[in-house]
Design an enzyme around this catalytic site. Structure first.
Site, mmCIF file in Angstrom:
data_model
loop_
_atom_site.group_PDB
_atom_site.id
_atom_site.type_symbol
_atom_site.label_atom_id
_atom_site.label_comp_id
_atom_site.label_asym_id
_atom_site.label_seq_id
_atom_site.Cartn_x
_atom_site.Cartn_y
_atom_site.Cartn_z
ATOM 1 N N HIS A 88 -16.932 -66.771 -4.278
ATOM 2 C CA HIS A 88 -18.087 -66.448 -5.130
ATOM 3 C C HIS A 88 -17.937 -65.084 -5.789
ATOM 4 C CE1 HIS A 88 -19.906 -64.380 -1.481
ATOM 5 N NE2 HIS A 88 -20.308 -63.563 -2.430
ATOM 6 N N ASP A 133 -15.416 -70.817 0.834
ATOM 7 C CA ASP A 133 -15.647 -69.609 0.028
ATOM 8 C C ASP A 133 -14.452 -68.653 0.134
ATOM 9 O OD1 ASP A 133 -16.924 -67.777 -1.577
ATOM 10 O OD2 ASP A 133 -18.326 -67.083 -0.047
ATOM 11 N N GLY A 227 -22.463 -56.363 -1.681
ATOM 12 C CA GLY A 227 -21.292 -55.554 -1.984
ATOM 13 C C GLY A 227 -20.195 -55.667 -0.948
ATOM 14 N N SER A 229 -19.360 -58.675 0.349
ATOM 15 C CA SER A 229 -18.804 -60.019 0.188
ATOM 16 C C SER A 229 -17.297 -59.968 -0.021
ATOM 17 C CB SER A 229 -19.426 -60.702 -1.032
ATOM 18 O OG SER A 229 -20.636 -61.297 -0.714
ATOM 19 N N GLY A 230 -16.610 -60.932 0.606
ATOM 20 C CA GLY A 230 -15.167 -61.017 0.460
ATOM 21 C C GLY A 230 -14.409 -60.118 1.400
#
Length: 275
Positions: A88, A133, A227, A229-230
């Site tokens: 995402h 994801d 912020g 994420s990932g």
């Protein structure tokens, strides 16, 4: 008052609300549901370090910052030229729109700011349930490892992690505290949560799938946030257990963070990156 006018007013109000609180670019899923935001709180698609502490990049040398004009997501080095992050974070973007900053504890300066050659987004990524994801990023040129830049350890495909195992999440996401800056890398310790228990907590949002793993405290207070994420969730041995993905609120009671389970795509990672 007509139904159409009511919807227009609701949309305008939603835009005003979102514009007032979203300091970090939100993923597409939330932007698609402006009216729903007024009637039902949606799960977030990005994480943040809440309740954590500052660390140096040498404590997590695999950590990178994915950027457009500013930091938008985290990620992890898995080799000298490949990075893993959340799908995402890259959805709808081209490689030339993104850059990677690495080798620094600050997301806005120092270290190296590098171009991306290729984005490999998981072909089964699903926005309706946030399944698979994952994205891989290939750097334009391989880097040289040093104390600030190292590949994270990847799990084996059949490696198992136990409920309650301590894990560590890092990133530059929102701290939910005006006295704690998000410009410096932060880390929080969270325990893995039983998959069935987590699935029950999120049942009204479709539950969690086999490609997900949960971590956090049922009493809340510590979590990833916007912020993050990932970014990485590693265990005590430094093995990448999960990738920060989604959840309900930030550090909310009874809603642990949901991470993308790396063992689920171990062969996919090897197929596309050779790692």
């Amino acid at each position: 008052m007509s139904t159409k006018l009511v919807i227009v007013i609701l949309l305008q109000a939603a835009v005003a609300v979102l514009a007032g609180v979203c300091l970090i670019p939100e993923p597409v899923k939330r932007q698609r549901s402006l009216v729903n935001e007024l009637f039902r709180r949606q799960p977030r698609l990005d994480g943040r370090i809440v309740g954590g502490h500052r660390i140096n990049i040498t404590d997590a040398p695999h950590q990178i910052s994915l950027q457009t004009s500013d930091h938008i997501c985290g990620g992890s080095l898995i080799s000298k030229e490949w990075i893993i992050t959340a799908a995402h974070c890259t959805f709808g973007k081209q490689a030339n729109q993104l850059r990677v900053r690495l080798g620094t504890s600050e997301c806005s300066r120092n270290g190296q700011l590098l171009n991306i050659k290729k984005i490999v987004q998981h072909e089964k990524f699903n926005y309706s349930n946030i399944n698979n994801d994952f994205s891989l990023l290939q750097l334009q040129e391989p880097i040289e490892f040093d104390e600030t830049k190292q590949a994270v350890k990847l799990p084996t495909q059949d490696q198992e992690f136990k409920d309650g195992d301590a894990c560590y999440v890092s990133g530059w996401g929102s701290t939910q505290n005006p006295l704690e800056s998000r410009d410096w890398l932060r880390q929080v310790k969270v325990p893995l949560v039983n998959q069935e228990d987590c699935n029950k907590k999120y049942s009204r949002y479709g539950g969690v799938t086999d490609s997900m793993i949960c971590a956090g405290y049922m009493q809340g207070g510590k979590d990833a946030c916007q912020g993050d994420s990932g970014g990485p969730m590693v265990n005590g041995d430094g093995v990448l257990v999960g990738v920060v993905s989604w959840g309900f609120g930030c550090a909310m009671p009874n809603f642990p963070g949901v991470y993308s389970r790396v063992t689920h795509v171990r062969e996919w990672i090897k197929e596309h990156s050779g790692v």
